[in-house]
Design an enzyme around this catalytic site. Structure first.
Site, PDB file in Angstrom:
ATOM      1  N   LYS A  57      20.444   9.035  19.205  1.00  0.00           N
ATOM      2  CA  LYS A  57      20.718   8.493  20.537  1.00  0.00           C
ATOM      3  C   LYS A  57      20.759   6.984  20.431  1.00  0.00           C
ATOM      4  O   LYS A  57      19.767   6.342  20.089  1.00  0.00           O
ATOM      5  CB  LYS A  57      19.631   8.932  21.517  1.00  0.00           C
ATOM      6  CG  LYS A  57      19.804   8.329  22.896  1.00  0.00           C
ATOM      7  CD  LYS A  57      18.820   8.892  23.891  1.00  0.00           C
ATOM      8  CE  LYS A  57      19.002   8.260  25.257  1.00  0.00           C
ATOM      9  NZ  LYS A  57      18.056   8.811  26.238  1.00  0.00           N
TER      10      LYS A  57
ATOM     11  N   LYS B 280      24.587  11.078  20.714  1.00  0.00           N
ATOM     12  CA  LYS B 280      24.821  10.561  22.065  1.00  0.00           C
ATOM     13  C   LYS B 280      24.943   9.053  22.028  1.00  0.00           C
ATOM     14  O   LYS B 280      24.104   8.420  21.383  1.00  0.00           O
ATOM     15  CB  LYS B 280      23.631  10.987  22.943  1.00  0.00           C
ATOM     16  CG  LYS B 280      23.631  10.401  24.326  1.00  0.00           C
ATOM     17  CD  LYS B 280      22.337  10.721  25.030  1.00  0.00           C
ATOM     18  CE  LYS B 280      22.379  10.012  26.365  1.00  0.00           C
ATOM     19  NZ  LYS B 280      21.118   9.992  27.028  1.00  0.00           N
TER      20      LYS B 280
HETATM   21  C1  PBG Z   1      16.797   9.304  29.648  1.00  0.00           C
HETATM   22  C2  PBG Z   1      18.189   9.713  29.485  1.00  0.00           C
HETATM   23  C3  PBG Z   1      19.300   8.875  29.581  1.00  0.00           C
HETATM   24  C4  PBG Z   1      20.403   9.681  29.482  1.00  0.00           C
HETATM   25  C5  PBG Z   1      19.971  10.989  29.303  1.00  0.00           C
HETATM   26  N1  PBG Z   1      18.597  10.989  29.286  1.00  0.00           N
HETATM   27  C6  PBG Z   1      19.396   7.431  29.868  1.00  0.00           C
HETATM   28  C7  PBG Z   1      18.758   6.452  29.002  1.00  0.00           C
HETATM   29  O1  PBG Z   1      18.341   6.744  27.888  1.00  0.00           O
HETATM   30  O2  PBG Z   1      18.619   5.328  29.473  1.00  0.00           O
HETATM   31  C8  PBG Z   1      21.808   9.160  29.585  1.00  0.00           C
HETATM   32  C9  PBG Z   1      22.801  10.118  30.062  1.00  0.00           C
HETATM   33  C10 PBG Z   1      24.045   9.532  30.593  1.00  0.00           C
HETATM   34  O3  PBG Z   1      24.301   8.315  30.571  1.00  0.00           O
HETATM   35  O4  PBG Z   1      24.832  10.343  31.053  1.00  0.00           O
HETATM   36  N2  PBG Z   1      16.006   9.301  28.575  1.00  0.00           N
END
Ligand code: PBG
Length: 334
Positions: free
Chosen positions: A204, A261
């Site tokens: 991520k 992601k």
């Molecule tokens: C939170 C989380 C996020 C997303 C999914 N879970 C945001 C972040 O890490 O700030 C992002 C999903 C998206 O942008 O569609 N942990």
């Protein structure tokens, strides 16, 4: 047309692109409803759906509306939903204590959906950002100006057990703390939830494309910015090898599904992970990827359906088995 100029070619790949049916026969990749997971934002109460400006077409839903939406998605053949709670600001705290309330919004939503549509796969994030005032995914040490890794993992393990008790099919740690997958696996097993799977947000990245999501769950308004700096835990977008290290660790620690992601700008990572592991691979087409296509389409600059379909196809072609995408329902509806 005269044919005076003639190449002496044995191979003419265009032969197989001549008609729609030849192209269909030679098609290598497909996106089917079964590959898709729709993220759903849940709010307290019985009110009407709340639109999200930066995510046209997506709303926050009451639990009742969430259940109706899940019924519809299941009927359309979508395999799963990922439920994200948007909490009232008054429930947010430094220590994210609402995350461990056995009756917190997302747990009630999981129970309601699993009761109504048991065949639909229900996934929930494990991270503290919906529950913290500062909007970070972990506990914040103000003195050290840092997220505290191990204490955060302890909270995540308790969240995992609560989510498993509520009936979730997969927990999805999205926090990027070190060691969380192994700790969550042990906590689930110790509590007889060996059947609950872990979908690890493994690679991520600290992306600028999460902005609209932070509007949707309210972490932007809590933090006072979309640009919350999560670079001490999310991956540097410059790094490919580091992503592979994270992938290997999550696999060793017992993840059932690995995730990359965002998806579209990270197709190289998806492909590489696909070649590194035999585990099922998920890709998350995030809120900013959705917003970009929707915004350009609204202006008439891009064709919505073709761009949407092409974006999903590219993610599958790169090697993702399953895709979390805000387009799931619209894609399946055609
Ligand atoms: C939170 C989380 C996020 C997303 C999914 N879970 C945001 C972040 O890490 O700030 C992002 C999903 C998206 O942008 O569609 N942990």
């Amino acid at each position: 047309m005269t044919n005076e100029f003639k190449l002496d070619l044995t191979r003419r790949p265009r032969r197989m692109r001549r008609t729609a049916s030849l192209r269909a026969l030679a098609s290598e990749t497909e996106v089917l409803p079964q590959h898709l997971i729709q993220p759903v934002f849940v709010i307290e109460g019985e009110g009407a759906p709340e639109t999200i400006d930066s995510m046209p077409g997506i709303s926050r839903l009451s639990i009742n509306d969430t259940v109706a939406e899940c019924r519809e998605l299941h009927g359309l053949g979508v395999s799963g939903v990922a439920l994200f709670p948007k909490l009232d600001e008054s429930l947010k705290s430094d220590d994210a204590r609402e995350a461990l309330n056995p009756n917190t919004l997302v747990l009630r939503a999981i129970r309601a959906v699993k009761a109504a549509v048991p065949e639909l796969t229900v996934i929930t994030d494990l991270a503290l950002d919906p529950y913290t005032e500062h909007g970070h995914d972990g506990l914040w040490d103000a003195a050290a100006q840092d997220i505290v890794n191990d204490a955060t993992v302890e909270v995540l393990t308790e969240m995992a057990v609560l989510a498993a008790e509520a009936g979730v099919d997969m927990v999805a740690p999205s926090d990027m703390m070190d060691g969380r997958v192994g700790a969550i696996r042990s906590a689930l097993d110790d509590n007889d939830f060996e059947k609950t799977a872990i979908m690890a947000y493994s690679a991520k990245f600290a992306s600028a494309l999460y902005g609209p999501f932070r509007d949707a769950v309210g972490s932007a308004s809590s933090a006072g910015s979309h640009n919350l700096n999560k670079r001490s835990y999310q991956l540097n977008p410059a790094n490919r090898r580091e992503a592979l290290v994270e992938i290997a660790l999550d696999e060793e620690e017992g993840a059932d599904v690995l995730m990359v992601k965002p998806a579209g700008p990270y197709l190289d990572i998806i492909r590489e992970v696909r070649e590194e592991t035999e585990l099922p691979l998920a890709a998350y087409q995030v809120s900013g990827e959705y917003a970009q296509i929707m915004a350009a389409a609204k202006k008439g600059w891009l064709d919505l359906e073709r761009c949407r379909n092409e974006s999903l196809l590219a993610i599958r072609r790169a090697g993702a088995d399953m895709i979390l995408t805000y387009f799931a329902k619209a894609f399946v509806q055609g």
